[in-house]
Design a protein around this motif. Structure first.
Motif, PDB file in Angstrom:
ATOM      1  N   GLY A  94      28.729  33.093  30.694  1.00  0.00           N
ATOM      2  CA  GLY A  94      27.694  33.651  29.820  1.00  0.00           C
ATOM      3  C   GLY A  94      28.237  34.070  28.465  1.00  0.00           C
ATOM      4  O   GLY A  94      27.619  33.825  27.426  1.00  0.00           O
ATOM      5  N   LEU A 118      29.004  30.962  26.425  1.00  0.00           N
ATOM      6  CA  LEU A 118      27.770  30.311  25.998  1.00  0.00           C
ATOM      7  C   LEU A 118      27.196  30.975  24.752  1.00  0.00           C
ATOM      8  O   LEU A 118      26.822  30.299  23.787  1.00  0.00           O
ATOM      9  CB  LEU A 118      26.738  30.337  27.128  1.00  0.00           C
ATOM     10  N   THR A 157      21.034  31.093  26.946  1.00  0.00           N
ATOM     11  CA  THR A 157      22.169  31.301  27.852  1.00  0.00           C
ATOM     12  C   THR A 157      21.694  31.574  29.267  1.00  0.00           C
ATOM     13  O   THR A 157      22.255  31.053  30.240  1.00  0.00           O
ATOM     14  CB  THR A 157      23.043  32.469  27.354  1.00  0.00           C
TER      15      THR A 157
END
Length: 257
Positions: A160, A163, A182
């Protein structure tokens, strides 16, 4: 594989802490995956079962972002498809690697990932940049989704965070939009890799579902307790869990435990 109460006592609270940390500062995967490994389960089983519990927490977070209007579903569709394909490939690659080799890889990569995430205090700082045309945004975002989806299916921790960093810098997304996309990419990669692991018989359903409940509770509590000092709270927790994982893995490889 026979589960004992000790597995639940180790995994569930730590996965709950991971959900709490993830909701306030990110990096929950740096706690949840080592939690399974500390309990003494085989590596592939840990990664597979962690996908089940993390998918539950990610679903809750995605719904929350969708209700807040932060998800561009037109763009999210292309990213989700790319993430599904990348994660399936990554999960199959993970299953092809032996348990012993995977443990060595994690012993190296997980601390490096943690150091990078923890030291970048300005990780999400964003300079003003012009929006890209939709076609170019979709192309760049899909490439990012495929690459990080593959990483998530293969391994996972830090996905995460990476991203958001890549989407803001290379797809020129503002932070809220990047966060929304995301969540879509992360959910797609979790579900795709989870399907691969389920078909391989690596997922411990009872443990994963139990830990998933703790993950959802941790995310909920963290979102309610969010403060500007969230990262300061998260850092020592992540480092402590990683230290325990590192020591246990070294001792296990040396045949001491």
């Amino acid at each position: 594989m026979e589960l004992t109460p000790l597995h639940f006592l180790i995994v569930c609270p730590l996965v709950g802490v991971a959900g709490f940390v993830d909701s306030i500062a990110g990096g929950g995967g740096l706690i949840s995956l080592p939690a399974y490994l500390i309990s003494g389960l085989p590596v592939h089983t840990c990664i597979a079962t962690n996908k089940l519990s993390s998918s539950m927490g990610t679903t809750v977070a995605t719904v929350k972002y969708a209700r807040s209007g932060y998800i561009d579903w037109h763009l999210g569709f292309f990213c989700a498809v790319a993430s599904l394909a990348g994660a399936a490939l990554g999960a199959n690659l993970a299953l092809a690697i032996s348990d012993a080799l995977f443990r060595v890889i994690m012993l190296i990569v997980l601390p490096l990932t943690a150091m990078y995430v923890l030291r970048k205090k300005d990780l999400f700082s964003q300079a003003e940049s012009e929006d890209l045309p939709f076609a170019r945004t979709a192309a760049v975002s899909s490439v990012i989704a495929f690459a990080l989806g593959m990483y998530d299916g293969f391994y996972g921790p830090g996905t995460g965070t990476f991203l958001i960093l890549l989407l803001t810098r290379f797809a020129h997304m503002e932070l809220h939009r990047a966060n929304g996309i995301t969540k879509v990419i992360n959910l797609a990669s979790n579900l795709s890799s989870l399907c691969v692991y389920l078909m391989s018989g690596q997922v411990l359903m009872l443990l994963g579902l139990s830990a998933g409940v703790f993950s959802v509770l941790g995310n909920y509590m963290g979102s309610r307790c969010f403060t500007q000092k969230g990262a300061a709270v998260a850092r020592p927790i992540i480092l402590l869990v990683l230290a325990v994982f590192f020591v246990r893995t070294v001792l296990e490889m040396a045949g001491i435990v």
